[in-house]
Design a protein around this motif. Structure first.
Motif, PDB file in Angstrom:
ATOM      1  N   ASN A   4      33.999  44.384  39.813  1.00 19.49           N
ATOM      2  CA  ASN A   4      34.436  45.205  38.692  1.00 19.49           C
ATOM      3  C   ASN A   4      33.427  45.116  37.545  1.00 19.49           C
ATOM      4  O   ASN A   4      33.074  46.122  36.950  1.00 19.49           O
ATOM      5  N   HIS A  42      50.732  59.093  32.725  1.00 17.90           N
ATOM      6  CA  HIS A  42      49.568  58.207  32.730  1.00 17.90           C
ATOM      7  C   HIS A  42      49.654  57.278  31.523  1.00 17.90           C
ATOM      8  O   HIS A  42      49.859  57.729  30.400  1.00 17.90           O
ATOM      9  N   THR A  46      47.409  50.648  31.655  1.00 24.22           N
ATOM     10  CA  THR A  46      47.793  50.310  33.034  1.00 24.22           C
ATOM     11  C   THR A  46      46.623  50.572  33.969  1.00 24.22           C
ATOM     12  O   THR A  46      46.312  49.748  34.843  1.00 24.22           O
ATOM     13  N   SER A  47      45.942  51.699  33.780  1.00 22.01           N
ATOM     14  CA  SER A  47      44.769  52.005  34.604  1.00 22.01           C
ATOM     15  C   SER A  47      43.654  50.992  34.369  1.00 22.01           C
ATOM     16  O   SER A  47      43.046  50.492  35.325  1.00 22.01           O
ATOM     17  N   ASP A  49      43.892  47.934  33.256  1.00 19.95           N
ATOM     18  CA  ASP A  49      44.287  46.615  33.757  1.00 19.95           C
ATOM     19  C   ASP A  49      44.157  46.505  35.276  1.00 19.95           C
ATOM     20  O   ASP A  49      44.078  45.402  35.817  1.00 19.95           O
ATOM     21  N   LYS A  50      44.090  47.650  35.965  1.00 21.60           N
ATOM     22  CA  LYS A  50      43.883  47.666  37.415  1.00 21.60           C
ATOM     23  C   LYS A  50      42.392  47.702  37.765  1.00 21.60           C
ATOM     24  O   LYS A  50      42.029  47.858  38.921  1.00 21.60           O
ATOM     25  N   GLY A  51      41.535  47.568  36.756  1.00 28.29           N
ATOM     26  CA  GLY A  51      40.096  47.573  37.002  1.00 28.29           C
ATOM     27  C   GLY A  51      39.487  48.956  37.058  1.00 28.29           C
ATOM     28  O   GLY A  51      38.357  49.119  37.530  1.00 28.29           O
ATOM     29  N   GLU A  52      40.202  49.938  36.596  1.00 27.92           N
ATOM     30  CA  GLU A  52      39.688  51.302  36.611  1.00 27.92           C
ATOM     31  C   GLU A  52      38.921  51.594  35.323  1.00 27.92           C
ATOM     32  O   GLU A  52      39.117  50.952  34.298  1.00 27.92           O
ATOM     33  N   ASN A  83      32.978  52.603  44.639  1.00 29.42           N
ATOM     34  CA  ASN A  83      34.188  52.195  43.913  1.00 29.42           C
ATOM     35  C   ASN A  83      35.258  53.281  44.022  1.00 29.42           C
ATOM     36  O   ASN A  83      35.648  53.864  43.008  1.00 29.42           O
ATOM     37  N   LYS A  86      38.311  54.224  41.414  1.00 30.37           N
ATOM     38  CA  LYS A  86      38.179  53.362  40.235  1.00 30.37           C
ATOM     39  C   LYS A  86      37.633  54.078  39.001  1.00 30.37           C
ATOM     40  O   LYS A  86      37.532  53.493  37.937  1.00 30.37           O
ATOM     41  N   THR A 142      39.707  44.968  31.531  1.00 28.04           N
ATOM     42  CA  THR A 142      41.028  44.481  31.154  1.00 28.04           C
ATOM     43  C   THR A 142      41.090  44.110  29.675  1.00 28.04           C
ATOM     44  O   THR A 142      42.173  43.900  29.137  1.00 28.04           O
TER      45      THR A 142
END
Length: 160
Positions: A4, A42, A46-47, A49-52, A83, A86, A142
């Motif tokens: 990431n 959306h 949240t996105s 924090d998921k590594g996006e 990726n 991502k 994050t």
């Protein structure tokens, strides 16, 4: 996590290679929860924090907006190879006067696909996206950092 961080560093270098002269005035992303033009909800953090990584693009019907979006589409395809899933582009109208039908027409007319939102004054203000179209903001990590921020776009801004 190492992958990431490598992805974020590569993404940032993509933009920095372009030699942007605009000073980045934002350092931290602002969270939002919005329904896109297709009715899907959306939440930005949240996105992240998921590594996006998410590129927020604020547009009007200008040629620089079209060119900026083409560059984002090209970048999205490049990063999808290493990726997948991502990197996302969220396209917003430049003001609350641009509703979903307006932004979707712009995307359809220019053969763009993806996630679109009508203009949202709170999001526009939080990313200092008034005036100067397009405004492109890339956020990731994050720790919810702004990785890139720029008003206006010229083809030279895109690393080929």
């Amino acid at each position: 996590m190492k992958t990431n961080n490598l992805f974020i560093a590569f993404l940032l270098s993509f933009f920095l290679f372009a030699g942007s002269s605009s000073a980045q005035i934002l350092t931290e992303a602002t969270d939002f929860t919005l329904s896109d033009c297709d009715g899907n909800e959306h939440t930005l953090f949240t996105s992240l924090d998921k590594g996006e990584v998410v590129a927020l693009e604020f547009v009007m019907g200008c040629l620089p907006c079209v060119n900026g979006r083409k560059a984002l589409d090209k970048m999205e395809k490049q990063f999808a190879v290493s990726n997948p899933g991502k990197f996302h582009v969220y396209t917003f109208g430049y003001s609350s006067g641009v509703d979903c039908s307006g932004i979707q027409k712009w995307m359809t007319d220019n053969k763009f696909t993806g996630t679109s939102f009508g203009g949202d004054d709170a999001v526009i203000a939080s990313y200092n996206a008034e005036g100067g179209m397009p405004t492109i903001v890339v956020v990731g990590g994050t720790d919810h950092k702004v990785l890139y921020w720029k008003k206006g776009f010229a083809v030279k801004d895109s690393a080929s």
